[in-house]
Design a protein around this motif. Structure first.
Motif, mmCIF file in Angstrom:
data_model
loop_
_atom_site.group_PDB
_atom_site.id
_atom_site.type_symbol
_atom_site.label_atom_id
_atom_site.label_comp_id
_atom_site.label_asym_id
_atom_site.label_seq_id
_atom_site.Cartn_x
_atom_site.Cartn_y
_atom_site.Cartn_z
ATOM 1 N N MET A 159 5.772 1.180 -13.161
ATOM 2 C CA MET A 159 4.694 2.293 -13.259
ATOM 3 C C MET A 159 5.407 3.510 -12.942
ATOM 4 O O MET A 159 5.356 4.628 -13.317
ATOM 5 C CB MET A 159 3.753 2.420 -12.250
ATOM 6 N N GLN A 160 6.621 3.430 -11.936
ATOM 7 C CA GLN A 160 7.222 4.732 -11.496
ATOM 8 C C GLN A 160 8.148 5.428 -12.802
ATOM 9 O O GLN A 160 8.120 6.500 -13.019
ATOM 10 C CB GLN A 160 8.342 4.514 -10.464
ATOM 11 N N THR A 161 8.506 4.292 -13.657
ATOM 12 C CA THR A 161 8.982 4.973 -14.838
ATOM 13 C C THR A 161 8.282 5.087 -16.157
ATOM 14 O O THR A 161 8.599 5.601 -16.970
ATOM 15 C CB THR A 161 10.193 3.817 -15.329
ATOM 16 N N GLY A 162 7.155 4.441 -15.983
ATOM 17 C CA GLY A 162 6.072 4.929 -17.047
ATOM 18 C C GLY A 162 6.142 3.653 -17.994
ATOM 19 O O GLY A 162 5.330 3.640 -18.829
ATOM 20 N N ALA A 163 6.996 2.690 -17.680
ATOM 21 C CA ALA A 163 6.826 1.347 -18.495
ATOM 22 C C ALA A 163 5.556 0.395 -18.399
ATOM 23 O O ALA A 163 5.224 -0.361 -19.156
ATOM 24 C CB ALA A 163 8.147 0.361 -18.067
ATOM 25 N N LEU A 164 4.937 0.814 -17.102
ATOM 26 C CA LEU A 164 3.658 0.139 -17.013
ATOM 27 C C LEU A 164 2.535 1.183 -16.778
ATOM 28 O O LEU A 164 2.958 1.998 -15.937
ATOM 29 C CB LEU A 164 3.759 -1.037 -15.795
ATOM 30 N N ASP A 165 1.720 1.019 -17.377
ATOM 31 C CA ASP A 165 0.550 2.123 -17.064
ATOM 32 C C ASP A 165 -0.408 1.919 -15.962
ATOM 33 O O ASP A 165 -0.675 3.131 -15.425
ATOM 34 C CB ASP A 165 -0.335 2.358 -18.659
ATOM 35 N N MET A 166 -0.643 0.860 -15.743
ATOM 36 C CA MET A 166 -1.812 0.314 -14.668
ATOM 37 C C MET A 166 -1.869 -0.558 -13.817
ATOM 38 O O MET A 166 -1.128 -1.549 -14.556
ATOM 39 C CB MET A 166 -3.428 0.748 -15.548
ATOM 40 N N ALA A 167 -2.591 -0.623 -12.890
ATOM 41 C CA ALA A 167 -2.564 -2.185 -12.114
ATOM 42 C C ALA A 167 -3.652 -1.947 -11.344
ATOM 43 O O ALA A 167 -3.986 -1.034 -10.788
ATOM 44 C CB ALA A 167 -1.025 -2.132 -11.499
ATOM 45 N N PHE A 168 -4.085 -3.197 -10.717
ATOM 46 C CA PHE A 168 -4.967 -3.253 -9.643
ATOM 47 C C PHE A 168 -3.918 -4.034 -8.676
ATOM 48 O O PHE A 168 -3.480 -5.228 -8.986
ATOM 49 C CB PHE A 168 -5.981 -4.336 -9.897
ATOM 50 N N LEU A 169 -3.701 -3.483 -7.531
ATOM 51 C CA LEU A 169 -2.571 -4.009 -6.438
ATOM 52 C C LEU A 169 -3.195 -4.314 -5.195
ATOM 53 O O LEU A 169 -4.017 -3.391 -4.375
ATOM 54 C CB LEU A 169 -1.366 -2.983 -6.503
ATOM 55 N N THR A 170 -2.491 -5.258 -4.544
ATOM 56 C CA THR A 170 -2.837 -5.272 -3.025
ATOM 57 C C THR A 170 -2.306 -3.941 -2.601
ATOM 58 O O THR A 170 -1.520 -3.545 -2.995
ATOM 59 C CB THR A 170 -2.372 -6.602 -2.371
ATOM 60 N N ILE A 171 -2.530 -3.710 -1.227
ATOM 61 C CA ILE A 171 -1.826 -2.764 -0.462
ATOM 62 C C ILE A 171 -0.433 -2.779 -0.130
ATOM 63 O O ILE A 171 0.341 -2.034 0.374
ATOM 64 C CB ILE A 171 -2.669 -1.998 0.580
ATOM 65 N N ALA A 179 2.377 -0.918 -1.845
ATOM 66 C CA ALA A 179 2.071 0.766 -1.821
ATOM 67 C C ALA A 179 2.430 0.772 -0.315
ATOM 68 O O ALA A 179 2.496 2.327 0.101
ATOM 69 C CB ALA A 179 0.809 0.823 -2.342
ATOM 70 N N SER A 180 1.923 0.177 0.509
ATOM 71 C CA SER A 180 2.028 0.500 1.861
ATOM 72 C C SER A 180 3.572 0.479 2.677
ATOM 73 O O SER A 180 3.992 1.160 3.632
ATOM 74 C CB SER A 180 1.235 -0.276 3.001
ATOM 75 N N ASN A 181 4.506 -0.217 1.951
ATOM 76 C CA ASN A 181 5.926 0.213 2.145
ATOM 77 C C ASN A 181 6.482 1.360 1.894
ATOM 78 O O ASN A 181 7.374 1.905 2.477
ATOM 79 C CB ASN A 181 6.748 -0.941 1.211
ATOM 80 N N ARG A 182 5.706 2.021 0.819
ATOM 81 C CA ARG A 182 6.065 3.542 0.847
ATOM 82 C C ARG A 182 4.971 4.514 1.452
ATOM 83 O O ARG A 182 5.570 5.603 1.713
ATOM 84 C CB ARG A 182 6.019 3.791 -0.954
ATOM 85 N N VAL A 183 3.852 4.116 1.527
ATOM 86 C CA VAL A 183 2.779 5.167 2.127
ATOM 87 C C VAL A 183 2.332 4.324 3.635
ATOM 88 O O VAL A 183 1.616 3.560 3.366
ATOM 89 C CB VAL A 183 1.623 5.375 1.283
ATOM 90 N N GLU A 184 3.278 4.582 4.562
ATOM 91 C CA GLU A 184 3.064 3.867 5.887
ATOM 92 C C GLU A 184 1.694 3.931 6.231
ATOM 93 O O GLU A 184 1.063 2.729 6.828
ATOM 94 C CB GLU A 184 3.995 4.514 6.912
ATOM 95 N N ASN A 185 0.938 5.010 6.027
ATOM 96 C CA ASN A 185 -0.426 5.342 6.597
ATOM 97 C C ASN A 185 -1.460 4.135 6.009
ATOM 98 O O ASN A 185 -2.469 3.857 6.719
ATOM 99 C CB ASN A 185 -1.065 6.657 6.310
ATOM 100 N N GLY A 207 -0.990 1.376 5.985
ATOM 101 C CA GLY A 207 -0.782 0.266 6.970
ATOM 102 C C GLY A 207 -2.143 0.047 7.909
ATOM 103 O O GLY A 207 -2.514 -0.845 8.504
ATOM 104 N N ALA A 208 -2.653 1.166 8.204
ATOM 105 C CA ALA A 208 -3.797 1.345 9.274
ATOM 106 C C ALA A 208 -4.960 0.694 8.674
ATOM 107 O O ALA A 208 -5.769 0.405 9.723
ATOM 108 C CB ALA A 208 -3.956 2.841 9.452
ATOM 109 N N LEU A 209 -5.157 0.378 7.392
ATOM 110 C CA LEU A 209 -6.312 -0.380 6.950
ATOM 111 C C LEU A 209 -6.298 -1.663 7.367
ATOM 112 O O LEU A 209 -7.488 -2.323 7.081
ATOM 113 C CB LEU A 209 -6.134 -0.057 5.320
ATOM 114 N N TYR A 210 -5.204 -2.036 7.831
ATOM 115 C CA TYR A 210 -5.163 -3.756 8.321
ATOM 116 C C TYR A 210 -5.398 -3.762 9.689
ATOM 117 O O TYR A 210 -4.929 -4.856 10.368
ATOM 118 C CB TYR A 210 -3.789 -4.140 7.902
#
Ligand code: BEZ
Length: 328
Positions: free
Chosen positions: A79-91, A94-100, A102-105
């Motif tokens: 998705m960062q390169t635009g090779a994939l358009d969309m996803a439903f992802l666990t966090i 994403a939480s490895n990049r947006v540490e905040n 992690g507080a959801l857990y």
């Protein structure tokens, strides 16, 4: 036309495109790690149908379930390169990049799926999505979820001490790992598609999982004990590649946001409606069921809080505050 005038014209056109790109027809690709019958995949398929209809057939979405496009880490890279358009992802990724995120857990931030659905709609949670474009290269449309986390073990468990030393499968992310380290267990990160075999061949002694999948993927068959603990919620996020988003018209952005949000809400609604049915089925398996709450994990919760109040102080306190309001 003089060169200066041509330059001005190009700049003007470029400026307009930056704000409202033309609405071009597109076949979007959407990835998930969940298997085809899973709620996330079903709602992703529903989103594909809705978008085709709302765009008069101009846009279609090809849905790739069960990790066909790779792990979530690989999908996020695509998705960062635009090779994939969309996803439903666990966090997780994403939480490895947006540490905040992690507080959801935070353990026992909420007590059940209804409260989870509610807190994920509060600004304390939705504001965290604003960090995604800059840090993870995706636009966060909104949250879905996969119920509450439970612990299933192949050996008997009476107290939290019995979990000490066990190899327990976790979704690969820091806040869950820390919870199990605090318990003295050996957290073993494994993506969902690898869990059944790992449990069946004894690679792990137990798993951190939700009730739906304990039932639907037959993990219960390998259990001695199921701790109905509801110790964490498990948010999901619907995302669009920021690169792809940049080139979309305002009209398409709005259409995608509205339709994907509707499907994410339907994911939440399904968990709220079905969680008690899955719990009943799991309780009916004849396995040992042990109902445990925050008192079972008292020390571990204190330790988790100590670590994460340093790592994500503001996100954690905003979420705790929001949780107080919804529990009233
Ligand atoms: C898991 O990693 O346990 C999981 C992933 C996606 C949906 C539900 C559970």
């Amino acid at each position: 036309m003089k060169i200066r005038k041509i330059g001005t014209l190009i700049a003007a056109v470029a400026g307009v495109c930056a704000f409202s790109a033309p609405a071009l027809a597109k076949d979007f690709r959407m990835g998930l790690i969940t298997p085809p019958p899973h709620i996330w995949t079903q709602q992703a398929n529903g989103f594909a149908e809705d978008l085709k209809e709302a765009s008069g057939g101009k846009h279609t979405v090809s849905v790739f379930p069960a990790g066909q496009l790779g792990s979530e880490a690989q999908m996020l890279q695509q998705m960062q390169t635009g090779a994939l358009d969309m996803a439903f992802l666990t966090i997780a990724e994403a939480s490895n990049r947006v540490e905040n995120l992690g507080a959801l857990y935070a353990p026992y931030l909420v007590r059940n799926v209804a409260e989870a659905a509610e807190i994920l709609k509060t600004p304390a949670a939705t504001n965290l999505l604003k960090e995604l474009p800059a840090k993870a290269g995706v636009v966060g449309i909104g949250y879905g979820m996969a119920g509450m986390r439970q612990i299933l073990t192949a050996k008997p468990v009476e107290t939290a001490d019995d979990l000490s030393g066990m190899k327990l499968r976790i979704t690969p992310l820091d806040p869950i790992r820390d919870f199990y380290i605090d318990l003295g267990a050996a957290p073993t990160p494994l993506p969902l598609p690898a869990v059944y075999d790992a449990l069946a061949n004894g690679q792990v002694d137990g798993i951190d999982m939700d009730l739906e999948l304990i039932w639907a993927l037959k993990f219960w068959e390998k259990a001695d004990t199921i701790l109905v603990s509801n110790h964490m919620m498990f948010p999901m996020v619907g995302v669009v590649s920021a690169r792809v988003w940049k080139d979309m018209s305002e009209e398409d952005r709005k259409m995608i946001t509205d339709l994907m949000s509707k499907r994410l809400d339907m994911v939440m609604a399904e968990y709220k409606a079905k969680e008690s049915g899955w719990e009943e089925k799991v309780r009916g398996t004849g396995k040992t069921i042990k109902d445990v709450g925050p008192e079972f994990f008292e020390e571990e919760i204190v330790e988790w809080e100590e670590t994460w109040s340093k790592r994500t102080p503001e996100a954690l306190s905003s979420l705790r505050e929001a949780a107080k309001n919804i529990k009233k």
